[in-house]
Scaffold this active site. Structure first.
Site, PDB file in Angstrom:
ATOM      1  CG  ASP A   1      -1.606   1.005   1.431  1.00 48.19           C
ATOM      2  OD1 ASP A   1      -2.801   1.775   0.463  1.00 48.19           O
ATOM      3  OD2 ASP A   1      -2.112   1.778   2.310  1.00 48.19           O
TER       4      ASP A   1
ATOM      5  CG  ASP B   1      -0.636   8.350   0.571  1.00 44.05           C
ATOM      6  OD1 ASP B   1      -0.233   7.726  -0.042  1.00 44.05           O
ATOM      7  OD2 ASP B   1      -1.505   9.467   1.122  1.00 44.05           O
TER       8      ASP B   1
ATOM      9  CG  ASP C   1      -2.254   2.178   7.192  1.00 45.95           C
ATOM     10  OD1 ASP C   1      -1.635   1.609   5.183  1.00 45.95           O
ATOM     11  OD2 ASP C   1      -1.825   3.413   7.003  1.00 45.95           O
TER      12      ASP C   1
END
Length: 226
Positions: A10, A12, A169
């Site tokens: 991923d 950001d 995240d």
């Protein structure tokens, strides 16, 4: 898992820390409209949920409000002009990417961040010529947690999904990885909501710090790399 063939991230909150640039852009825009600034902690807690969440945070409006789209578009345009100013790789990620490159293991990005922002950020960080597959919501019919983007990335890089690791995240990242048959790792150092418990997401691995990833990769490839 099968011998590791590729690693996908991923963006950001996992590979790169974009919160500082969003913080600057949002508060500059709020100042232009005579509105009070928001805290860095509040911005960081909302980055994973995208520009819509930041618009709600800063302007106190919901998508149903008439002015919402106007403020959202102003924020997006301002961000497009402030990419990769203070954004940085998370601690340990530069060494991790160097190691992957040195061992010929492809790495790529599967993100819900639109291509309009993703590609310039990668360019600004000097990663555009190194990264393999980059899959944005512009390229798929179904966003994460659907596995479409991860399966597309593996197909472009010519690797078997069951021999890949996906790092993210957010719960949707772990769900997407599992749905694609990949091993998964939680970036617990990323943009985790205060009410979330990533230990309950049933990922295969949990990374407390960015520099926990490289030792994990060395373990996963032990004996399989010359």
């Amino acid at each position: 898992m099968a011998s590791l063939q590729a690693v996908y991230f991923d963006l950001d909150g996992t590979l790169i820390d974009t919160a500082p640039d969003f913080y600057s852009v949002l508060n500059n825009l709020l100042a232009e409209h005579g509105r009070p600034a928001v805290s860095y902690a509040a911005v960081r807690a909302n980055v994973s949920n995208g520009a819509r969440a930041l618009t709600e945070l800063g302007f106190g409006l919901g998508p149903e409000d008439d002015a919402f789209d106007n403020y959202l578009n102003q924020l997006l345009d301002a961000y497009a002009g402030h990419l990769a100013v203070d954004t940085r790789l998370f601690e340990g990620m530069a060494d991790t990417l160097d190691w992957l490159d040195q061992h010929g293991l492809p790495w790529g990005i599967v993100t819900n961040k639109p291509e309009r922002f993703t590609l310039p950020v990668l360019e600004g960080l000097g990663l555009a010529t190194r990264v393999g597959a980059v899959i944005c919501p512009d390229h798929v019919r179904q966003r994460k947690p659907d596995p479409e983007g991860l399966l597309m990335a593996a197909g472009r890089d010519g690797v078997n999904p069951v021999a890949c690791l996906y790092v993210g995240d957010h719960l949707r990242d772990i769900q997407a990885g599992k749905n694609a048959g990949m091993a998964t790792a939680v970036a617990a150092f990323g943009y985790i909501d205060a009410d979330d418990d990533p230990r309950g997401w049933q990922a295969d691995h949990l990374l407390e710090r960015g520099d926990d990833l490289l030792p994990l990769l060395k373990t996963l490839t032990s004996g399989s790399l010359a």
